[in-house]
Design an enzyme around this catalytic site. Structure first.
Site, PDB file in Angstrom:
ATOM      1  N   TYR A 157      34.082  11.503  82.578  1.00 17.65           N
ATOM      2  CA  TYR A 157      34.389  12.400  81.466  1.00 17.65           C
ATOM      3  C   TYR A 157      34.910  11.569  80.305  1.00 17.65           C
ATOM      4  O   TYR A 157      35.731  10.674  80.489  1.00 17.65           O
ATOM      5  CB  TYR A 157      35.440  13.430  81.894  1.00 17.65           C
ATOM      6  CG  TYR A 157      35.938  14.321  80.779  1.00 17.65           C
ATOM      7  CD1 TYR A 157      35.097  15.285  80.216  1.00 17.65           C
ATOM      8  CD2 TYR A 157      37.240  14.213  80.296  1.00 17.65           C
ATOM      9  CE1 TYR A 157      35.556  16.115  79.198  1.00 17.65           C
ATOM     10  CE2 TYR A 157      37.696  15.039  79.281  1.00 17.65           C
ATOM     11  CZ  TYR A 157      36.852  15.990  78.738  1.00 17.65           C
ATOM     12  OH  TYR A 157      37.306  16.820  77.728  1.00 17.65           O
TER      13      TYR A 157
ATOM     14  N   ASP B 282      35.995   3.240  78.827  1.00  6.95           N
ATOM     15  CA  ASP B 282      36.852   4.361  78.465  1.00  6.95           C
ATOM     16  C   ASP B 282      38.083   4.283  79.356  1.00  6.95           C
ATOM     17  O   ASP B 282      38.076   4.730  80.497  1.00  6.95           O
ATOM     18  CB  ASP B 282      36.110   5.685  78.654  1.00  6.95           C
ATOM     19  CG  ASP B 282      36.993   6.879  78.292  1.00  6.95           C
ATOM     20  OD1 ASP B 282      38.203   6.665  78.038  1.00  6.95           O
ATOM     21  OD2 ASP B 282      36.475   8.006  78.266  1.00  6.95           O
TER      22      ASP B 282
ATOM     23  N   LYS C 249      46.254   9.055  76.341  1.00 13.24           N
ATOM     24  CA  LYS C 249      47.239   9.405  77.372  1.00 13.24           C
ATOM     25  C   LYS C 249      48.512   8.543  77.341  1.00 13.24           C
ATOM     26  O   LYS C 249      49.328   8.734  76.456  1.00 13.24           O
ATOM     27  CB  LYS C 249      46.543   9.434  78.732  1.00 13.24           C
ATOM     28  CG  LYS C 249      45.445  10.525  78.696  1.00 13.24           C
ATOM     29  CD  LYS C 249      44.794  10.886  79.984  1.00 13.24           C
ATOM     30  CE  LYS C 249      43.948  12.137  79.755  1.00 13.24           C
ATOM     31  NZ  LYS C 249      42.558  12.031  80.106  1.00 13.24           N
TER      32      LYS C 249
END
Ligand SMILES: *Cc1c(COP(=O)(O)O)cnc(C)c1O
Length: 432
Positions: free
Chosen positions: A153, A248, A276
């Protein structure tokens, strides 16, 4: 044993929220749809715990989906925020703290020489793809395609909201209404931990691949580690084809180790996406690369990318204070030790499961079969059993990600007592 928690007020708030917010939430997974439950509404948090509006306490293994690696209400971050808030919250002008955080990121992430801050992981990925295409197409304008892995994702970027067509290796099809065929037409889907599918994709799209993007450790299909040699293989094939490699690391960055997965596996990507943990609980994303590649980004170069609130002083402050603390010697070893303590004992209680941990990130699958990619996970994981266990854990005050295909997060605030509490709850949950 704790009695079943009442969540009457949460239910009331959820029903009210649904009248004004689609599905009652601002991000889909929060609605607990995949386990058919009503989500607790959270009132406050501290350390390893969160409390809902009915005053139930939970041991939190979601950690805001990754950022809270120090636990909630880290006092150092709080104090720093209180100080900077008195100087104003946003200027849309350069500030010293952006340089400070940039220096820290460059120091810690091996492949990054220069960085651009944005506001979310999605923004980081979207910009990284644009940058990769801009860079790759300088010499060959046909280089516009991106290879993506099923189960990885990358935020809600149009080009990456794709699903496999009749088989993998076909061009991706839109995975959401509103994403056009054109938006995904340059995205090629392959399987994680499957070298042949990547070789084939390069063969079928010779001279057209701008970049390969992946989560070096998958955290968004459950937690799935790369097999030995897999990341090395991707590094080699991208180099051989003059394509860029994008890691990523929005989830793995500052989570599986100080330098992210690239340091853990010693594989240097060309572009790295961060998010994050980098914001210490405030909205921050970033993308970084070599100076040569980053020189393409406006205003140094011609690849346009901007942001009104990018580099926001509150967000930068929380990020900087967070990055300072994760540099404690042994910080990640301690997190991984705690995660393995929990997982090994869980498997002792219920042997038919797969477990894995990397730093403060972990995962478990209820299946006897080792899982090497999303296809495996979908085919083999007992999601009904997960649902049953999930609800029993929640009722006992253990807050896990509400899906069999999400990673778990452990923080510096979790104690052995917390983990033992979870293990007792798990023992009761599997018994019935
Ligand atoms: C969470 C995540 C994103 C998206 O980040 P947002 O801040 O939610 O936009 C992108 N990539 C990975 C690997 C993620 O885990």
């Amino acid at each position: 044993m704790q009695t079943k928690l009442s969540r009457a007020k949460s239910l009331e708030l959820f029903n009210e929220a649904k009248t004004v917010l689609p599905g009652g939430v601002n991000s889909p997974v929060r609605a607990f749809k995949s386990i058919d439950e009503n989500p607790p509404f959270i009132k406050k948090a501290d350390g390893a715990y969160i409390w809902d509006e009915d005053d139930n306490r939970y041991i939190d293994f979601v950690g805001s989906w990754g950022p809270m690696i120090l636990g909630h209400r880290n006092r150092q971050i709080e104090d720093a925020l209180k100080k900077v808030i008195e100087n104003g919250t946003s200027f849309g002008a350069p500030t010293q703290i952006e340089t400070e955080l940039a220096k820290e990121v460059i120091k810690l992430v091996p492949s990054i020489e220069m960085v651009r801050f944005v506001n979310s992981g999605t923004e980081a990925v979207m910009s990284a793809i644009r940058l990769a295409r801009a860079y790759a197409s300088r010499t060959n304008p046909k280089k516009v395609k991106i290879i993506k892995f099923t189960g990885c994702y990358h935020g809600h970027v149009d080009a990456l909201l794709v699903q496999a067509g009749s088989g993998v290796l076909t061009l991706g099809l839109p995975d959401s209404p509103g994403v056009t065929k054109e938006a995904t037409a340059n995205t090629v889907l392959v399987e994680y931990n499957n070298k042949d599918s990547i070789t084939e994709a390069f063969k079928l799209n010779r001279g057209h691949i701008a970049a390969v993007i992946l989560e070096p450790i998958i955290g968004n299909a459950g937690c799935i580690q790369p097999e030995p040699g897999f990341l090395e293989f991707i590094r080699e094939i991208t180099k051989a084809n003059n394509s860029l490699l994008i890691f990523d690391e929005v989830m793995t960055g500052f989570r599986v180790g100080l330098g992210g997965a690239q340091e853990r596996f010693n594989i240097m990507p060309d572009i790295t996406c961060l998010g994050k943990v980098i914001g210490g609980g405030l909205p921050v994303g970033a993308y970084g690369a070599s100076k040569e590649i980053m020189a393409m980004v406006a205003p140094a170069g011609s690849m346009y990318q901007a942001g009104t609130l990018s580099g926001n002083p509150l967000a930068m402050t929380a990020g900087l204070e967070c990055l300072k603390q994760i540099q404690e010697p042994g910080f990640y070893e301690e997190l991984e030790k705690k995660a393995m303590y929990l997982l090994m004992r869980m498997r002792g209680i219920y042997p038919d499961m797969q477990i894995t941990a990397a730093g403060g990130m972990f995962g478990f699958f209820f299946t006897k079969k080792p899982i090497k990619n999303f296809e495996d996970a979908k085919a083999n994981v007992d999601t009904e059993f997960f649902k049953k266990i999930y609800i029993k854990m929640l009722e006992q005050g253990v807050y896990l990600a509400p899906s069999a295909f999400e990673a778990g997060f452990i923080s510096a605030a979790h104690t052995k007592e917390d983990l033992d509490f979870v293990l007792e709850a798990f023992e009761r949950a599997v018994r019935v």
